[in-house]
Design a protein around this motif. Structure first.
Motif, PDB file in Angstrom:
ATOM      1  N   GLY A   1       0.805  -1.215   0.000  1.00  0.00           N
ATOM      2  CA  GLY A   1       0.000   0.000   0.000  1.00  0.00           C
ATOM      3  C   GLY A   1       0.836   1.262   0.000  1.00  0.00           C
ATOM      4  N   LYS A   2       2.029   1.209   0.591  1.00  0.00           N
ATOM      5  CA  LYS A   2       2.909   2.376   0.581  1.00  0.00           C
ATOM      6  C   LYS A   2       3.356   2.696  -0.849  1.00  0.00           C
ATOM      7  N   VAL A   3       3.694   1.652  -1.598  1.00  0.00           N
ATOM      8  CA  VAL A   3       4.107   1.849  -2.992  1.00  0.00           C
ATOM      9  C   VAL A   3       2.974   2.481  -3.790  1.00  0.00           C
ATOM     10  N   THR A   4       1.764   1.959  -3.601  1.00  0.00           N
ATOM     11  CA  THR A   4       0.600   2.493  -4.304  1.00  0.00           C
ATOM     12  C   THR A   4       0.389   3.965  -3.975  1.00  0.00           C
ATOM     13  N   GLU A   5       0.477   4.298  -2.683  1.00  0.00           N
ATOM     14  CA  GLU A   5       0.228   5.679  -2.260  1.00  0.00           C
ATOM     15  C   GLU A   5       1.299   6.639  -2.781  1.00  0.00           C
ATOM     16  N   VAL A   6       2.552   6.209  -2.801  1.00  0.00           N
ATOM     17  CA  VAL A   6       3.618   7.071  -3.315  1.00  0.00           C
ATOM     18  C   VAL A   6       3.423   7.326  -4.808  1.00  0.00           C
ATOM     19  N   LYS A   7       3.085   6.285  -5.554  1.00  0.00           N
ATOM     20  CA  LYS A   7       2.856   6.441  -6.995  1.00  0.00           C
ATOM     21  C   LYS A   7       1.687   7.389  -7.249  1.00  0.00           C
ATOM     22  N   LYS A   8       0.619   7.240  -6.466  1.00  0.00           N
ATOM     23  CA  LYS A   8      -0.540   8.126  -6.609  1.00  0.00           C
ATOM     24  C   LYS A   8      -0.167   9.564  -6.293  1.00  0.00           C
TER      25      LYS A   8
ATOM     26  N   PRO B   1       8.759  -3.893  -0.388  1.00  0.00           N
ATOM     27  CA  PRO B   1       8.242  -3.382  -1.672  1.00  0.00           C
ATOM     28  C   PRO B   1       8.619  -1.925  -1.928  1.00  0.00           C
ATOM     29  N   LEU B   2       8.610  -1.114  -0.867  1.00  0.00           N
ATOM     30  CA  LEU B   2       8.991   0.295  -0.995  1.00  0.00           C
ATOM     31  C   LEU B   2      10.482   0.418  -1.316  1.00  0.00           C
ATOM     32  N   PHE B   3      11.301  -0.400  -0.675  1.00  0.00           N
ATOM     33  CA  PHE B   3      12.738  -0.380  -0.960  1.00  0.00           C
ATOM     34  C   PHE B   3      13.017  -0.699  -2.429  1.00  0.00           C
ATOM     35  N   HIS B   4      12.259  -1.628  -2.980  1.00  0.00           N
ATOM     36  CA  HIS B   4      12.462  -1.998  -4.385  1.00  0.00           C
ATOM     37  C   HIS B   4      12.003  -0.884  -5.327  1.00  0.00           C
ATOM     38  N   LEU B   5      11.035  -0.092  -4.904  1.00  0.00           N
ATOM     39  CA  LEU B   5      10.598   1.054  -5.706  1.00  0.00           C
ATOM     40  C   LEU B   5      11.669   2.135  -5.731  1.00  0.00           C
ATOM     41  N   ALA B   6      12.361   2.316  -4.603  1.00  0.00           N
ATOM     42  CA  ALA B   6      13.272   3.450  -4.438  1.00  0.00           C
ATOM     43  C   ALA B   6      14.564   3.281  -5.241  1.00  0.00           C
ATOM     44  N   ASP B   7      15.075   4.411  -5.715  1.00  0.00           N
ATOM     45  CA  ASP B   7      16.408   4.424  -6.314  1.00  0.00           C
ATOM     46  C   ASP B   7      17.477   4.320  -5.231  1.00  0.00           C
ATOM     47  N   TYR B   8      17.159   4.886  -4.058  1.00  0.00           N
ATOM     48  CA  TYR B   8      18.092   4.888  -2.939  1.00  0.00           C
ATOM     49  C   TYR B   8      17.382   4.396  -1.679  1.00  0.00           C
ATOM     50  N   PRO B   9      17.345   3.078  -1.456  1.00  0.00           N
ATOM     51  CA  PRO B   9      16.762   2.550  -0.219  1.00  0.00           C
ATOM     52  C   PRO B   9      17.775   2.616   0.919  1.00  0.00           C
ATOM     53  N   VAL B  10      17.319   3.043   2.096  1.00  0.00           N
ATOM     54  CA  VAL B  10      18.186   3.130   3.266  1.00  0.00           C
ATOM     55  C   VAL B  10      17.472   2.440   4.429  1.00  0.00           C
ATOM     56  N   VAL B  11      18.114   1.429   5.001  1.00  0.00           N
ATOM     57  CA  VAL B  11      17.500   0.640   6.067  1.00  0.00           C
ATOM     58  C   VAL B  11      17.904   1.227   7.422  1.00  0.00           C
ATOM     59  N   VAL B  12      16.903   1.570   8.227  1.00  0.00           N
ATOM     60  CA  VAL B  12      17.117   2.248   9.504  1.00  0.00           C
ATOM     61  C   VAL B  12      16.731   1.321  10.653  1.00  0.00           C
ATOM     62  N   ASN B  13      17.560   1.265  11.690  1.00  0.00           N
ATOM     63  CA  ASN B  13      17.256   0.472  12.895  1.00  0.00           C
ATOM     64  C   ASN B  13      16.770  -0.945  12.589  1.00  0.00           C
ATOM     65  N   PRO B  14      17.468  -1.709  11.757  1.00  0.00           N
ATOM     66  CA  PRO B  14      16.932  -3.012  11.358  1.00  0.00           C
ATOM     67  C   PRO B  14      17.039  -4.077  12.447  1.00  0.00           C
ATOM     68  N   THR B  15      16.111  -5.019  12.418  1.00  0.00           N
ATOM     69  CA  THR B  15      16.253  -6.243  13.203  1.00  0.00           C
ATOM     70  C   THR B  15      17.369  -7.064  12.558  1.00  0.00           C
TER      71      THR B  15
END
Length: 225
Positions: free
Chosen positions: A159-166, A196-210
């Motif tokens: 849903g985040k990917v959908t909302e960003v595209k919209k 899914p959002l990371f795959h959409l992004a040109d620059y994905p940055v992972v914050v505080n990961p498990t």
């Protein structure tokens, strides 16, 4: 110009906004307000058994929101101001500094989260973040300004990917950005549901990961923050 999406729970906010809401509700909800919440727990439990932990959380979130039914906008604003005050020690200050660096570069910031919009609005005001677009889960109100206890679309996962595209399509249509201006998309987020959002992004940055999400980041050569 870049579009920079920033997740909230576990990212900009190191804690869990739902847990904070639950703490406040335990002090302030009346017995009557707990009735629909408890009633929704059964449905959430069944959904969790069938569809997993995230489905349980989603249904419990919906049930919890029913406790807001009948509250005025002013009462809701006061409730969320208390949440911000209780949780302000969990702010990721380094990420706020990074956001301001992006803004200084002319980038557009979108706070993108399944958390409730009025909580996020109170939060960005408290931490003095200006010119932030918010895409998140909304509460619905009757025309007289009283909360219905129902949620809008929960912004999570795909849903985040959908909302960003919209949002981008709407901004282009309204002339706020052009194809020439939009050079890249950044995503700051923390969890597996954000993949899914990371795959959409040109620059994905992972914050505080498990640990599990850290391994996903390593496997995909995604930088950590």
């Amino acid at each position: 110009m870049a579009i920079v999406t920033v997740d909230f729970d576990g990212t900009l906010y190191k804690g869990d906004s739902f847990k904070i809401m639950f703490q406040i509700a335990k002090k302030e909800y009346t017995s009557k307000e707990w009735i629909p919440v408890i009633g929704g727990l059964g449905k959430a439990g069944i959904s969790g058994i069938i569809n997993g932990k995230n489905a349980f959380k989603k249904e419990f979130f919906k049930a919890f929101a029913k406790g807001f039914r009948g509250k005025t906008k002013q009462e809701m604003d006061t409730f969320f101001e208390k949440l911000v005050d209780l949780g302000k020690t969990e702010v990721h200050t380094e990420l706020i500094d990074r956001i301001k660096e992006h803004q200084n570069n002319g980038d557009t910031i979108i706070l993108l989260s399944g958390a409730l919009q009025p909580f996020l609005e109170a939060f960005v005001k408290e931490v003095d973040l200006k010119d932030i677009h918010i895409i998140s889960t909304t509460l619905t109100y009757y025309p007289n300004g009283v909360c219905t206890g129902e949620l809008g679309n929960i912004v999570n996962g795909e849903g985040k990917v959908t909302e960003v595209k919209k949002w981008i399509m709407r901004a282009k249509k309204e002339g706020h950005i052009s194809n020439e201006e939009l050079h890249e998309i950044w995503a700051y987020a923390d969890s597996e549901t954000d993949i899914p959002l990371f795959h959409l992004a040109d620059y994905p940055v992972v914050v505080n990961p498990t640990p599990a999400m850290k391994q996903v980041a390593v496997n995909n050569a995604w930088p950590l923050f």
